[in-house]
Write a protein that holds these residues in place. Structure first.
Motif, PDB file in Angstrom:
ATOM      1  N   ASP A  43       0.847  -1.313  -0.027  1.00  0.00           N
ATOM      2  CA  ASP A  43      -0.066  -0.055  -0.051  1.00  0.00           C
ATOM      3  C   ASP A  43       0.978   1.197  -0.018  1.00  0.00           C
ATOM      4  N   LEU A  44       2.004   1.183   0.745  1.00  0.00           N
ATOM      5  CA  LEU A  44       2.885   2.467   0.673  1.00  0.00           C
ATOM      6  C   LEU A  44       3.446   2.735  -0.560  1.00  0.00           C
ATOM      7  N   ARG A  45       3.711   1.662  -1.133  1.00  0.00           N
ATOM      8  CA  ARG A  45       4.693   1.710  -2.495  1.00  0.00           C
ATOM      9  C   ARG A  45       3.613   2.320  -3.345  1.00  0.00           C
ATOM     10  N   VAL A  46       2.296   1.790  -3.226  1.00  0.00           N
ATOM     11  CA  VAL A  46       1.011   2.723  -4.389  1.00  0.00           C
ATOM     12  C   VAL A  46       1.116   3.881  -4.160  1.00  0.00           C
ATOM     13  N   VAL A  47       0.948   4.153  -2.731  1.00  0.00           N
ATOM     14  CA  VAL A  47       1.040   5.929  -2.403  1.00  0.00           C
ATOM     15  C   VAL A  47       2.136   6.564  -2.872  1.00  0.00           C
ATOM     16  N   THR A  48       3.154   5.902  -2.785  1.00  0.00           N
ATOM     17  CA  THR A  48       4.543   6.605  -3.208  1.00  0.00           C
ATOM     18  C   THR A  48       4.381   6.888  -4.820  1.00  0.00           C
ATOM     19  N   ILE A  49       4.291   6.000  -5.513  1.00  0.00           N
ATOM     20  CA  ILE A  49       4.224   6.071  -6.787  1.00  0.00           C
ATOM     21  C   ILE A  49       3.054   6.837  -7.259  1.00  0.00           C
ATOM     22  N   ALA A  50       1.979   6.964  -6.580  1.00  0.00           N
ATOM     23  CA  ALA A  50       0.836   7.956  -6.897  1.00  0.00           C
ATOM     24  C   ALA A  50       1.256   9.415  -6.756  1.00  0.00           C
ATOM     25  N   THR A  51       2.016   9.624  -5.696  1.00  0.00           N
ATOM     26  CA  THR A  51       2.467  11.023  -5.053  1.00  0.00           C
ATOM     27  C   THR A  51       3.451  11.563  -6.279  1.00  0.00           C
ATOM     28  N   TYR A  52       4.363  10.604  -6.555  1.00  0.00           N
ATOM     29  CA  TYR A  52       5.544  11.244  -7.599  1.00  0.00           C
ATOM     30  C   TYR A  52       4.734  11.236  -8.989  1.00  0.00           C
ATOM     31  N   GLY A  53       3.639  10.517  -9.169  1.00  0.00           N
ATOM     32  CA  GLY A  53       3.198  10.774 -10.480  1.00  0.00           C
ATOM     33  C   GLY A  53       2.231  12.153 -10.500  1.00  0.00           C
ATOM     34  N   PHE A  54       1.590  12.524  -9.470  1.00  0.00           N
ATOM     35  CA  PHE A  54       0.794  13.425  -9.372  1.00  0.00           C
ATOM     36  C   PHE A  54       1.987  14.691  -9.346  1.00  0.00           C
ATOM     37  N   PHE A  55       2.815  14.889  -8.967  1.00  0.00           N
ATOM     38  CA  PHE A  55       3.958  15.849  -9.078  1.00  0.00           C
ATOM     39  C   PHE A  55       4.626  16.021 -10.466  1.00  0.00           C
ATOM     40  N   LEU A  56       4.828  15.069 -10.994  1.00  0.00           N
ATOM     41  CA  LEU A  56       5.245  14.929 -12.554  1.00  0.00           C
ATOM     42  C   LEU A  56       4.229  15.315 -13.483  1.00  0.00           C
ATOM     43  N   ALA A  57       2.857  15.323 -13.105  1.00  0.00           N
ATOM     44  CA  ALA A  57       1.780  15.871 -13.705  1.00  0.00           C
ATOM     45  C   ALA A  57       1.626  17.163 -13.543  1.00  0.00           C
ATOM     46  N   CYS A  58       2.232  17.587 -12.333  1.00  0.00           N
ATOM     47  CA  CYS A  58       1.967  18.981 -11.902  1.00  0.00           C
ATOM     48  C   CYS A  58       3.044  19.930 -12.599  1.00  0.00           C
ATOM     49  N   LEU A  59       4.237  19.204 -12.616  1.00  0.00           N
ATOM     50  CA  LEU A  59       5.420  20.102 -13.263  1.00  0.00           C
ATOM     51  C   LEU A  59       5.018  20.260 -14.996  1.00  0.00           C
ATOM     52  N   MET A  60       4.534  19.031 -15.588  1.00  0.00           N
ATOM     53  CA  MET A  60       4.065  19.337 -17.051  1.00  0.00           C
ATOM     54  C   MET A  60       2.924  20.353 -17.091  1.00  0.00           C
ATOM     55  N   GLY A  61       2.071  20.184 -16.179  1.00  0.00           N
ATOM     56  CA  GLY A  61       0.802  20.995 -16.335  1.00  0.00           C
ATOM     57  C   GLY A  61       0.803  22.315 -16.009  1.00  0.00           C
ATOM     58  N   ARG A  62       1.669  22.756 -14.962  1.00  0.00           N
ATOM     59  CA  ARG A  62       1.712  24.179 -14.489  1.00  0.00           C
ATOM     60  C   ARG A  62       2.841  24.897 -15.098  1.00  0.00           C
ATOM     61  N   GLN A  63       3.447  24.509 -16.160  1.00  0.00           N
ATOM     62  CA  GLN A  63       4.613  25.402 -16.980  1.00  0.00           C
ATOM     63  C   GLN A  63       3.926  26.546 -17.441  1.00  0.00           C
ATOM     64  N   TYR A  64       4.726  27.642 -17.778  1.00  0.00           N
ATOM     65  CA  TYR A  64       4.309  28.816 -18.064  1.00  0.00           C
ATOM     66  C   TYR A  64       4.242  28.856 -19.712  1.00  0.00           C
ATOM     67  N   LEU A  65       3.639  29.627 -20.451  1.00  0.00           N
ATOM     68  CA  LEU A  65       3.490  29.637 -21.641  1.00  0.00           C
ATOM     69  C   LEU A  65       4.719  30.347 -22.568  1.00  0.00           C
ATOM     70  N   ASP A  66       5.213  29.786 -23.629  1.00  0.00           N
ATOM     71  CA  ASP A  66       6.186  30.077 -24.495  1.00  0.00           C
ATOM     72  C   ASP A  66       5.905  31.554 -24.999  1.00  0.00           C
ATOM     73  N   PRO A  67       6.281  32.619 -24.496  1.00  0.00           N
ATOM     74  CA  PRO A  67       6.147  33.918 -25.353  1.00  0.00           C
ATOM     75  C   PRO A  67       6.353  34.058 -26.825  1.00  0.00           C
ATOM     76  N   THR A  68       7.325  33.112 -27.345  1.00  0.00           N
ATOM     77  CA  THR A  68       7.421  33.361 -28.774  1.00  0.00           C
ATOM     78  C   THR A  68       6.598  32.934 -29.797  1.00  0.00           C
ATOM     79  N   LYS A  69       5.700  32.104 -29.277  1.00  0.00           N
ATOM     80  CA  LYS A  69       4.677  31.554 -29.879  1.00  0.00           C
ATOM     81  C   LYS A  69       3.526  32.250 -30.191  1.00  0.00           C
ATOM     82  N   ASN A  70       3.514  33.434 -29.350  1.00  0.00           N
ATOM     83  CA  ASN A  70       2.341  34.369 -29.619  1.00  0.00           C
ATOM     84  C   ASN A  70       0.807  33.780 -29.615  1.00  0.00           C
TER      85      ASN A  70
END
Length: 108
Positions: A43-70
């Protein structure tokens, strides 16, 4: 319910060390404890993997927009994600506390 190897062990029980009625109960309690320990670590291993997966998704989803793309209707969004960093610190802290609570006396 009992295989041949267990039957041989049961027949060779020394009456001084353990009665024949108590040994099967002790064996079953021991098996139940092993099963519960394995379940907790799984159970702890599942929770650990879910927590790391959540923060990986946060890193990808909360990035800023590229201003050169307009992109239309979007301003430059350059900032330090303070709340994401705080969220990461709290969740990782809670995860470490949970790991410590699984085995509070250490691995002696």
């Amino acid at each position: 319910f009992i295989n041949e190897e267990e039957l041989k062990l049961y027949c060779n029980i020394d009456a001084k060390s353990c009665t024949t009625f108590v040994c099967p109960l002790s064996y079953n309690v021991w098996l139940a404890e092993i099963k519960e320990t394995i379940k907790r670590f799984y159970d702890l291993r599942v929770v650990t993997i879910a927590t790391y997966g959540f923060f990986l998704a946060c890193l990808m989803g909360r990035q800023y927009l590229d201003p050169t793309k307009n992109y239309e209707g979007n301003k430059i969004d350059l900032y330090v994600p303070i709340f994401t960093i705080l969220q990461f610190l709290f969740y990782m802290g809670w995860l470490k506390v949970a790991e410590a609570l699984i085995n509070p006396l250490g691995e002696d």
